[in-house]
Every structure is written in structure tokens, then in C-alpha cells.
Motif scaffolding. Sequence first.
Motif, PDB file in Angstrom:
ATOM      1  N   SER A 108       0.812  -1.221   0.000  1.00 50.15           N
ATOM      2  CA  SER A 108       0.000   0.000   0.000  1.00 50.15           C
ATOM      3  C   SER A 108       0.843   1.267   0.000  1.00 50.15           C
ATOM      4  CB  SER A 108      -0.932   0.007   1.211  1.00 50.15           C
ATOM      5  OG  SER A 108      -0.181  -0.094   2.418  1.00 50.15           O
ATOM      6  N   ASP A 109       2.108   1.163   0.352  1.00 49.43           N
ATOM      7  CA  ASP A 109       2.987   2.335   0.387  1.00 49.43           C
ATOM      8  C   ASP A 109       3.721   2.571  -0.926  1.00 49.43           C
ATOM      9  OD1 ASP A 109       2.281   2.696   3.034  1.00 49.43           O
ATOM     10  OD2 ASP A 109       3.985   1.536   3.803  1.00 49.43           O
ATOM     11  N   MET A 110       3.485   1.764  -1.916  1.00 48.97           N
ATOM     12  CA  MET A 110       4.245   1.847  -3.164  1.00 48.97           C
ATOM     13  C   MET A 110       3.671   2.846  -4.151  1.00 48.97           C
ATOM     14  SD  MET A 110       6.862   0.041  -2.911  1.00 48.97           S
ATOM     15  CE  MET A 110       7.330   0.184  -4.638  1.00 48.97           C
ATOM     16  N   GLY A 111       2.430   3.262  -4.005  1.00 45.87           N
ATOM     17  CA  GLY A 111       1.849   4.185  -4.972  1.00 45.87           C
ATOM     18  C   GLY A 111       1.485   3.473  -6.260  1.00 45.87           C
ATOM     19  N   GLY A 112       1.500   4.240  -7.364  1.00 42.02           N
ATOM     20  CA  GLY A 112       1.113   3.681  -8.648  1.00 42.02           C
ATOM     21  C   GLY A 112       2.298   3.316  -9.506  1.00 42.02           C
ATOM     22  N   THR A 113       2.004   2.895 -10.738  1.00 44.90           N
ATOM     23  CA  THR A 113       3.044   2.471 -11.686  1.00 44.90           C
ATOM     24  C   THR A 113       3.377   3.541 -12.713  1.00 44.90           C
ATOM     25  OG1 THR A 113       1.392   1.475 -13.142  1.00 44.90           O
ATOM     26  CG2 THR A 113       2.369   0.069 -11.437  1.00 44.90           C
ATOM     27  N   ALA A 114       2.740   4.713 -12.628  1.00 52.90           N
ATOM     28  CA  ALA A 114       2.968   5.793 -13.600  1.00 52.90           C
ATOM     29  C   ALA A 114       2.685   5.322 -15.024  1.00 52.90           C
ATOM     30  CB  ALA A 114       4.393   6.335 -13.485  1.00 52.90           C
ATOM     31  N   ARG A 115       1.651   4.523 -15.167  1.00 55.38           N
ATOM     32  CA  ARG A 115       1.313   4.008 -16.496  1.00 55.38           C
ATOM     33  C   ARG A 115       0.866   5.143 -17.403  1.00 55.38           C
ATOM     34  NH1 ARG A 115      -3.011  -0.880 -17.797  1.00 55.38           N
ATOM     35  NH2 ARG A 115      -2.677  -0.903 -20.072  1.00 55.38           N
ATOM     36  N   GLY A 116       1.420   5.206 -18.585  1.00 56.89           N
ATOM     37  CA  GLY A 116       1.081   6.233 -19.565  1.00 56.89           C
ATOM     38  C   GLY A 116       1.880   7.507 -19.432  1.00 56.89           C
ATOM     39  N   ALA A 117       2.674   7.656 -18.352  1.00 49.93           N
ATOM     40  CA  ALA A 117       3.445   8.898 -18.195  1.00 49.93           C
ATOM     41  C   ALA A 117       4.492   9.050 -19.286  1.00 49.93           C
ATOM     42  CB  ALA A 117       4.109   8.919 -16.811  1.00 49.93           C
ATOM     43  N   GLY A 118       5.037   7.921 -19.747  1.00 48.74           N
ATOM     44  CA  GLY A 118       6.085   8.004 -20.759  1.00 48.74           C
ATOM     45  C   GLY A 118       5.595   8.357 -22.139  1.00 48.74           C
ATOM     46  N   ARG A 119       4.297   8.314 -22.376  1.00 51.10           N
ATOM     47  CA  ARG A 119       3.789   8.621 -23.708  1.00 51.10           C
ATOM     48  C   ARG A 119       4.030  10.065 -24.092  1.00 51.10           C
ATOM     49  NH1 ARG A 119      -2.022   5.559 -22.737  1.00 51.10           N
ATOM     50  NH2 ARG A 119      -1.143   3.438 -22.528  1.00 51.10           N
ATOM     51  N   THR A 120       4.039  10.951 -23.126  1.00 55.97           N
ATOM     52  CA  THR A 120       4.320  12.370 -23.388  1.00 55.97           C
ATOM     53  C   THR A 120       5.758  12.748 -23.020  1.00 55.97           C
ATOM     54  OG1 THR A 120       3.485  12.950 -21.180  1.00 55.97           O
ATOM     55  CG2 THR A 120       1.926  13.017 -23.015  1.00 55.97           C
ATOM     56  N   GLY A 121       6.575  11.757 -22.698  1.00 57.41           N
ATOM     57  CA  GLY A 121       7.956  12.043 -22.347  1.00 57.41           C
ATOM     58  C   GLY A 121       8.188  12.267 -20.871  1.00 57.41           C
ATOM     59  N   ALA A 122       7.128  12.369 -20.071  1.00 54.77           N
ATOM     60  CA  ALA A 122       7.229  12.570 -18.616  1.00 54.77           C
ATOM     61  C   ALA A 122       8.222  13.667 -18.263  1.00 54.77           C
ATOM     62  CB  ALA A 122       7.621  11.257 -17.941  1.00 54.77           C
ATOM     63  N   PRO A 123       8.023  14.901 -18.770  1.00 52.51           N
ATOM     64  CA  PRO A 123       9.020  15.957 -18.519  1.00 52.51           C
ATOM     65  C   PRO A 123       9.145  16.327 -17.045  1.00 52.51           C
ATOM     66  CG  PRO A 123       7.036  16.878 -19.521  1.00 52.51           C
ATOM     67  CD  PRO A 123       6.893  15.398 -19.580  1.00 52.51           C
ATOM     68  N   HIS A 124       8.021  16.345 -16.333  1.00 55.76           N
ATOM     69  CA  HIS A 124       8.122  16.715 -14.918  1.00 55.76           C
ATOM     70  C   HIS A 124       8.823  15.622 -14.122  1.00 55.76           C
ATOM     71  CE1 HIS A 124       7.093  19.015 -11.352  1.00 55.76           C
ATOM     72  NE2 HIS A 124       6.713  17.877 -10.769  1.00 55.76           N
ATOM     73  N   ALA A 125       8.486  14.371 -14.402  1.00 57.01           N
ATOM     74  CA  ALA A 125       9.155  13.272 -13.706  1.00 57.01           C
ATOM     75  C   ALA A 125      10.647  13.258 -14.011  1.00 57.01           C
ATOM     76  CB  ALA A 125       8.514  11.946 -14.104  1.00 57.01           C
ATOM     77  N   MET A 126      11.033  13.593 -15.236  1.00 51.95           N
ATOM     78  CA  MET A 126      12.458  13.644 -15.568  1.00 51.95           C
ATOM     79  C   MET A 126      13.172  14.744 -14.772  1.00 51.95           C
ATOM     80  SD  MET A 126      12.866  11.176 -17.692  1.00 51.95           S
ATOM     81  CE  MET A 126      11.559  10.315 -16.798  1.00 51.95           C
ATOM     82  N   ALA A 127      12.509  15.904 -14.582  1.00 44.98           N
ATOM     83  CA  ALA A 127      13.116  16.986 -13.795  1.00 44.98           C
ATOM     84  C   ALA A 127      13.248  16.579 -12.331  1.00 44.98           C
ATOM     85  CB  ALA A 127      12.279  18.259 -13.928  1.00 44.98           C
ATOM     86  N   VAL A 128      12.243  15.880 -11.802  1.00 41.54           N
ATOM     87  CA  VAL A 128      12.331  15.404 -10.415  1.00 41.54           C
ATOM     88  C   VAL A 128      13.464  14.394 -10.286  1.00 41.54           C
ATOM     89  CG1 VAL A 128      11.102  14.152  -8.598  1.00 41.54           C
ATOM     90  CG2 VAL A 128       9.894  15.858  -9.978  1.00 41.54           C
ATOM     91  N   ASN A 129      13.598  13.497 -11.280  1.00 42.31           N
ATOM     92  CA  ASN A 129      14.690  12.521 -11.249  1.00 42.31           C
ATOM     93  C   ASN A 129      16.048  13.208 -11.264  1.00 42.31           C
ATOM     94  OD1 ASN A 129      12.712  10.595 -11.283  1.00 42.31           O
ATOM     95  ND2 ASN A 129      13.060   9.963 -13.403  1.00 42.31           N
ATOM     96  N   GLU A 130      16.195  14.239 -12.084  1.00 38.01           N
ATOM     97  CA  GLU A 130      17.473  14.947 -12.145  1.00 38.01           C
ATOM     98  C   GLU A 130      17.776  15.643 -10.820  1.00 38.01           C
ATOM     99  OE1 GLU A 130      19.705  14.777 -14.408  1.00 38.01           O
ATOM    100  OE2 GLU A 130      18.515  13.590 -15.807  1.00 38.01           O
TER     101      GLU A 130
END
Length: 451
Positions: A108-130
Motif C-alpha cells: 500500500s505504500d508503493m503508490g502507482g506504476t505511472a502508467r502512460g506517463a512516458g507517452r508524453t515524455g514525462a518531462p516533470h518526472a524527468m526533472a524530479v529525477n534529475e
Amino acid sequence: MTSQPQPTKPGRTAWVRAKAYPNGSTNSVREDVLTALGVLKVATADQLHRLLRSHLSSNKSIRAALLDLQLNGLTASDGNTAARHKTWRLDGPAGLDAAAHVLELARSDMGGTARGAGRTGAPHAMAVNETILAFVRGGTTDGATGGIGMVTSWSTETEFTLPGGKRKVRPDAVLQAPEIGMPVLMVEVDRSTMAPARVAAKLPAYRELFLRQVRDYSPTTPDRTTAWWRQAYPGHTRDGFPPIALVVTGTGPQALTNRLQAIYDLSREYFLPRRRKDQYGEDSWCDYDDAIPVIATTLELLQQYGPMGEVWWRFGRADHHLSLLDALEDWDTKAEYDERARIRSEEIAAENRRKIEAKEKKEKERIARGCRNCHQPVEEWRRRYLGDNGEDPLCFDCQEEELAGRRPKAEAEAEKAAEETAEQPAEEPKKEHTWLQRVFKTDFSPDRDPW
């Protein structure tokens, strides 16, 4: 009898790959990839390589692990970033369960799988990763500081429920680094795609969240309630609320500076401390009990100099080049005021001691000098009787002589005063009125004509 691997070339050995992992990935790399994707939710092979195996020259081992995990239904790829890097995520409940097992977390603490985020390139997730990469790996320039913690020190997509249960606060990332005295740091990444007012509007929500109280049955808590973040992230030693780090990117340096200044101006009431004065109004200090520590920098500076470099601006301070620990330190605190008050009290006590010692020294000198006329010793009871009038005391004989000299003059002044009194005419006695006259303010004397 086990068969030995046959060398294909002189000096080399051909190893048989497991059927479940035909790309040749190892268990440790697969576990690290599941760990990273469990935290980041979506990432590229290049980001995973820099985060997990930066000492290797290429990301071949990371890509092999991703492909093997994909064959086993644990990872999936939805699309590419703007730089044409393939994005990877956990795939379905199986991927979440595998990552939860590696991270030793509840499903229950894992959240979601971010399914479909990569279709648009996931720009915000990439900035958070950086941003997380810059914190973990440190700066890239020569002489830059190192990183903080590991990938497991972070969490993303963490939701905190506000009082009432309907609204939520969702930071981009949460860092726990108690090893540097920072139990929790809320991180907001701004790609300059929304108005500064919307970014500043997150602070009142954070403030409402930090004010939420929960039950605490610890014997050290008198009212049996405490702030939820103190219970969830123990170890706080600073006053006030947990800090928030604002990392901006997406435009030029000057535009980012202007953007931070605009956010600063729109959210002053949430991070500035209150000024408190002492009872005399002579000194004051800053009260941080209701202030949110906000530190800000740009992603580019963070990548170059690392999180411990002098890249932070603490909202409310003029210095824009502070290290992380210096930026988190409050200024002009109650502790500093108490230290100033202690120094002042010690100075006053020292001054009083100096005055007492000077007075005692002067008294000893007066005693040593004796009578101011004949310089003979003066009895102690005479010194106490005569008091301290700033002069040396007189012995009995000298005092009698001084009084004998003053007596004729005093008698002459008394005679002159008596003569002046006798020459003045006697005052006519004041006429007394009866109570009836005082009430009606009328003279009823018999010699007065009533008509």
C-alpha cells in the motif's frame, strides 16, 4: 558429473545464460533497478545508470536488467523523452510487489506504476529525477561537494491528507537525511510552466498540513497531542516547521532569478518569522514557531555544485549563496537572545561587584586615614553613627570643637529669627461659623441687619 564451460577463444570462457534472463543481467543489478523504479516510478536507462552504476562507462548492464525484467512482466516502457531516451516504469501489480519486496515496504505504500506517463515524455518526472540525482551523486564540477543519502532515502508521489480528509498535499519528492540533522525535506520542482502565484499557493497548504495534530501518548507530552510530522519524522532539533526546498528550472538564469523573487514576494507571510521584544523593549528575537523554512535554488546550480554547495537562498535572508546546512539554520533566534541576555546580566553583575569593591576600598582608605582633622583613629560606632556623607569622620574631640565653633553662630541666627517674628502683626483670629451658617451660607449674627 558437471560439465566445465568450454572456452570459445583463448583466454575467454563462455558462460551459459539463464533462460529467464537471456540478456545476461545479474541479480544485484535487477534488484537495484527495481529499487530505483520503486522510488522514481518512471526513469530512463541513462538516469538509472548515473544513479546506480555511475562508475561504469556505459548503461549496457542497466538496459540488460530492464529488458530481462520486462520479459518477466515486471517492467514496461511507454515512450520516449524529448531527448529520445526510452522511459521505463514498473509494470502492473507484479512489478509493484517485486519493488515492495526489495524496498521492504508494504504494498500500500508503493503508490502507482505511472502508467502512460512516458507517452508524453514525462518531462516533470524527468526533472524530479534529475533533482534526486543531483542530491544523491553531488556536483559535477571540479571540487564540488558530494551527495546526500541514497536512492532509498527518497520517496515520490507521497500524499499527505489535510484536516477534513478531502484535500491532500503531494510534494514532488521527500528526502529523509537524519545523518545531517534533517529528518525530512519536502522538495518542490518547478519547471517554469505555471504562474508564480500557483507555486506560492502551495505554501498555505503546507502550513495547514504542518499544523495538523495527532494523538501522542508519550509521558513527555503534557497535552497528549503533537504535530503529525514530529511523530512521522522524529529527530527535529530546530524550531518551526519542516523545511521546503524549491528547485526551479526550464528557462535562463536571469528569468529563474526573477521567478524566485516573484514567488518570494507572493509568499512572505508564510516564511518570515515574527519579531518578539523583551519586557523592557530593549532587545528582540525572531519567533519561528509559525514560519516555514523555504530554501531555493536552480537545478543547474544543484547539478554543478551539489546539495552541500553554496547554491541555496533561504527566503528571508539577503545571502543567495548558502550551503544547505547554513540555509536551514535560523537567524536571530531565541537562543541567541538568551545568550545576549546572559552576557548582559554577567556584565551588570560584574559592574556591581566593581562598584562594591571600589566602595569597600574607599572605606578602608577612610578608616586608615582616621579623623580628618587630627588623623587619629575613629571608633567604629562613631563611623556608623555619623554615616557616609562623602567625608572622613571626626573623632569625639574634634567634633566637640567644631560644634563649639558653630554654637555662637546658631544662637545669633535663632535670635534674629525670633526678632523678625515679634515684629510681624498678630493675625486676627478667623471667625468661626455655626453648622447652620455653613449649610445655608448665611450670617445669622445678631449685629447683622437681616433686611
